[in-house]
Design an enzyme around this catalytic site. Structure first.
Site, PDB file in Angstrom:
ATOM      1  CB  VAL A 258       0.050  -5.632   4.506  1.00 34.61           C
ATOM      2  CG1 VAL A 258      -1.134  -4.896   5.078  1.00 34.61           C
ATOM      3  CG2 VAL A 258      -0.166  -6.003   3.042  1.00 34.61           C
TER       4      VAL A 258
ATOM      5  CE1 TYR B  14      -5.129  -1.288  -4.389  1.00 32.29           C
ATOM      6  CE2 TYR B  14      -5.678  -3.626  -4.253  1.00 32.29           C
ATOM      7  CZ  TYR B  14      -5.394  -2.435  -3.638  1.00 32.29           C
ATOM      8  OH  TYR B  14      -5.363  -2.360  -2.266  1.00 32.29           O
TER       9      TYR B  14
ATOM     10  CE  LYS C  71      -3.699   0.651  -1.016  1.00 31.96           C
ATOM     11  NZ  LYS C  71      -4.457   0.225   0.192  1.00 31.96           N
TER      12      LYS C  71
ATOM     13  CB  SER D 159      -0.964   0.011   1.189  1.00 33.05           C
ATOM     14  OG  SER D 159      -1.996  -0.925   0.992  1.00 33.05           O
TER      15      SER D 159
END
Length: 316
Positions: A263, A193, A69, A66
């Protein structure tokens, strides 16, 4: 030039983190991440003069998950500008990163771009007008440019592992598609993604890639304006309030910097006007953030007096 004591502080923190017995737990819900050795720890601090101070396993590549992002948000804002905020909010979620409850209550509009649903909506923006391979190439070229390193790659084993087990993300994407938040086919959006979350970088590369956010949107080595100073400020603000999911308040309280976790155990943290910091330790806390990574950053900001809220002790 770096402050004379910074290399000593970084070396001390790396030694302290390596010796700690409390390592956290790896993210077993992505099987490939569940195989990573929790005994690893890396730290890199990229300064405005282009120098990087490293400690521990700072050259070991890991799945940034993440943390990607931050960069997809930057790209999407470049494509869509403030129109992006019509499809994703800017408020802290207070919920797990993959929660669907809030999404249902708010009719498919994700609370912020850093929870999974929000990042999927951001990915949909990048995909619009492109084939999935083209969109992913756009993201990879951006990452390699920011890090000044074309060896950055996508870990295909991790991407495949996410695609096999990403049922919650499919639920989120289909739910948003039902409300018209996603424009592109769900499988296309999720394919991009899963792959950008599987980008592999080391702490040195990640710290360099995030440097523009520490220097008013300007790449400190090349002088290139990646984003405007105003946009850099706003991305940092969202990182501070939303970058650690329902652990964002605790991170702000203890570390006092804008930051984004993943993560895979990585955290990118920004010291405005001074440095970009990347830390990696694969064991996670209950909120899904790197356990030792947060402790290391808290120690770094305390010893260097780098919290944006003011020093809580004299720098060493």
């Amino acid at each position: 030039m770096p402050a004379p004591h910074l290399p000593d502080v970084v070396a001390e923190i790396a030694a302290e983190m390596r010796a700690r017995p409390d390592r956290g737990e790896v993210a077993t819900y992505i099987p490939e991440l569940g195989r990573v050795d929790t005994n690893q720890f890396g730290l890199a601090v990229a300064l405005g003069d282009g120098s990087i101070v490293c400690g521990g396993d700072c050259d070991a590549a890991f799945s940034i998950q993440s943390v990607s992002k931050v960069f997809t948000l930057t790209l999407a804002l470049g494509f869509a500008g403030d129109r992006l905020w019509n499809r994703v909010g800017r408020e802290p979620s207070g919920s797990r990163f993959n929660s669907i409850v809030q999404l249902e209550h708010e009719r498919g509009v994700p609370r912020n771009p850093f929870i999974n649903a929000g990042a999927i909506a951001v990915t949909d923006h990048i995909l619009s007008g492109h084939q999935p391979r083209e969109a992913l190439g756009e993201i990879m070229r951006f990452m390699q440019f920011l890090a000044s390193d074309d060896t950055i790659f996508i870990d295909k084993a991790v991407a495949a592992s996410e695609e096999r087990t990403g049922f919650n993300n499919r639920a989120l994407a289909n739910f948003m598609k039902g409300f018209g938040v996603l424009e592109n086919p769900v499988e296309y959006v999720l394919g991009v993604y899963f792959h950008h979350c599987a980008i592999a970088m080391n702490c040195r590369q990640l710290a360099r890639a995030g440097s523009f956010l520490a220097h008013r949107g300007k790449h400190p080595e090349t002088g290139f304006s990646v984003v405007t100073p105003e946009r850099a400020k706003r991305i940092n603000a969202i990182m501070l309030t939303c970058g650690h999911y329902d652990g964002s308040g605790e991170f702000a309280y203890r570390v006092g910097l804008p930051g984004k976790s993943g993560v895979g155990g990585g955290i990118l943290a920004i010291v405005p006007g001074k440095a970009s910091v990347a830390v990696w330790s694969p064991g996670l806390d209950a909120a899904g953030n790197s356990h030792l990574g947060r402790i290391a950053l808290e120690t770094l900001t305390r010893r260097m007096g780098w919290s944006i809220f003011g020093a809580d002790s004299d720098p060493i």
